[in-house]
Design an enzyme around this catalytic site. Structure first.
Site, short mmCIF file in Angstrom:
data_model
loop_
_atom_site.label_atom_id
_atom_site.label_comp_id
_atom_site.label_asym_id
_atom_site.label_seq_id
_atom_site.Cartn_x
_atom_site.Cartn_y
_atom_site.Cartn_z
N PRO A 2 -10.68 -3.67 -6.99
CA PRO A 2 -10.37 -2.58 -7.90
C PRO A 2 -8.89 -2.24 -7.90
CG PRO A 2 -11.68 -1.85 -6.02
CD PRO A 2 -11.14 -3.17 -5.70
N GLU A 3 -8.34 -2.15 -9.08
CA GLU A 3 -6.98 -1.67 -9.26
C GLU A 3 -7.06 -0.28 -9.89
OE1 GLU A 3 -4.55 -4.76 -11.05
OE2 GLU A 3 -5.98 -6.29 -10.43
N ARG A 113 -17.23 -7.70 2.30
CA ARG A 113 -16.14 -8.21 3.14
C ARG A 113 -15.66 -7.18 4.16
NH1 ARG A 113 -12.19 -11.82 -0.53
NH2 ARG A 113 -11.29 -12.30 1.49
N ARG A 152 16.47 -2.45 -5.89
CA ARG A 152 15.75 -3.61 -5.37
C ARG A 152 16.28 -4.92 -5.93
NH1 ARG A 152 11.42 -3.15 -2.56
NH2 ARG A 152 10.74 -1.06 -2.02
#
Length: 277
Positions: A2-3, A113, A152
């Site tokens: 899930p995002e 999992r 960045r």
DNA sequence: TTTGGTGTTTCGAG
DNA sequence: CCTCGAAACACCAA
């Protein structure tokens, strides 16, 4: 799995199911490692008897506010599912945490999992402070992204997956956003010009909004794919332009989609629409 | 049957 | 600061 859009879908459905106001009468922990903090015995003791007062999301965390006040943060990681089950329904394999509600229903945490984690904390900021901005918040402007990028120098894709840079993007929506913005995932973040940053900003918000609108992206078969709490599947797979679309034509230019590995992650691109300078 | 891949995160080494 | 690989674990497709 899930995002941001899938987590938001779960939160929306938990609220729609009338969970707010429910009291937790019993807590079962069948696989203790799921409880990251505090110790499972203390977790059970502190949650039992509490009432759910609010449900929200930050990044990929589900935030369940309890009377106290105290906060239950749930991270689903790869394969975590929250299910709302009726009184009579029996526990199945991989149901690791079960919250019994005062109306007889049960909120079950299912995770083959076992990567997902529960955090019970007095202040949610102790967990959430490290996260980058919410991409759908009004504070996440193109100008804000410009400032963030200026600090960045990394490949775009790993940077967008970094939850301390921006919260909520995962493998699917990152690839989709980069395709929409015509940017190669291996582009160095420091080389983007003004228009490219604007495109990226727009694309991130666009793909996330569509994901939420369609109740998330469900891949694979019924069991393995994303399901919201009622077992309903998201419709956003029909919207994917590149993710797992190998050899299918790019919707913009018909060039076959390629798969590559970027920072150990499967990555899908249209080499023509997303050129690497 | 065995292998490689999976939508996430964190950690340590270099 | 960055990158890489591994680990946590089970399942599924090839």
């Amino acid at each position: 799995m899930p995002e941001l859009p899938e987590v938001q879908t779960v939160v929306n459905d938990l609220i729609a199911s009338g969970l707010i106001g429910c009291k937790m009468t019993r807590v079962e922990v069948r696989y203790p490692r799921i409880i990251a903090e505090p110790a499972p015995a203390q977790f059970r003791r502190r949650v039992t008897g509490k009432t759910i007062t609010a449900i929200d999301r930050r990044g990929k965390y589900i935030i369940i506010d309890l009377s106290g006040p105290i906060h239950l943060l749930v991270h689903l990681r790869m394969t975590g599912h929250l299910y709302l089950a009726e009184t009579t329904s029996q526990r199945t394999a991989h149901d690791h945490v079960i919250l019994h509600l005062d109306d007889g229903r049960k909120l079950r945490y299912h995770d083959p999992r076992k990567f997902g984690r529960f955090f019970l904390v007095d202040r949610s900021e102790t967990i959430l402070a490290k996260l980058g901005p919410e991409p759908l918040s009004k504070h996440f402007t193109a100008k804000a992204l410009t400032l963030m990028l200026s600090k960045r120098k990394r490949m775009l894709k790993p940077l967008l997956l970094d939850q301390t840079f921006i919260a909520g993007l995962g493998n699917i929506y990152t690839d989709e956003a980069l395709w929409k913005a015509n940017l190669h995932p291996c582009r160095n973040s420091a080389t983007l010009n003004g228009p490219e940053i604007k495109q990226l900003h727009r694309a991130i918000r666009y793909v996330l909004r569509w994901g939420i609108k369609n109740n998330g992206t469900s891949l694979g078969g019924g069991e393995t794919g994303f399901n919201s709490i009622t077992g309903r599947r998201g419709r956003n797979r029909d919207n994917l332009k590149v993710f797992r679309q190998v050899d299918l034509p790019c919707p913009r230019c018909q060039t076959p989609i390629h798969r590559l590995a970027v920072g150990q992650r499967s990555t899908f691109v249209c080499e023509k629409c997303q050129p690497l300078p």
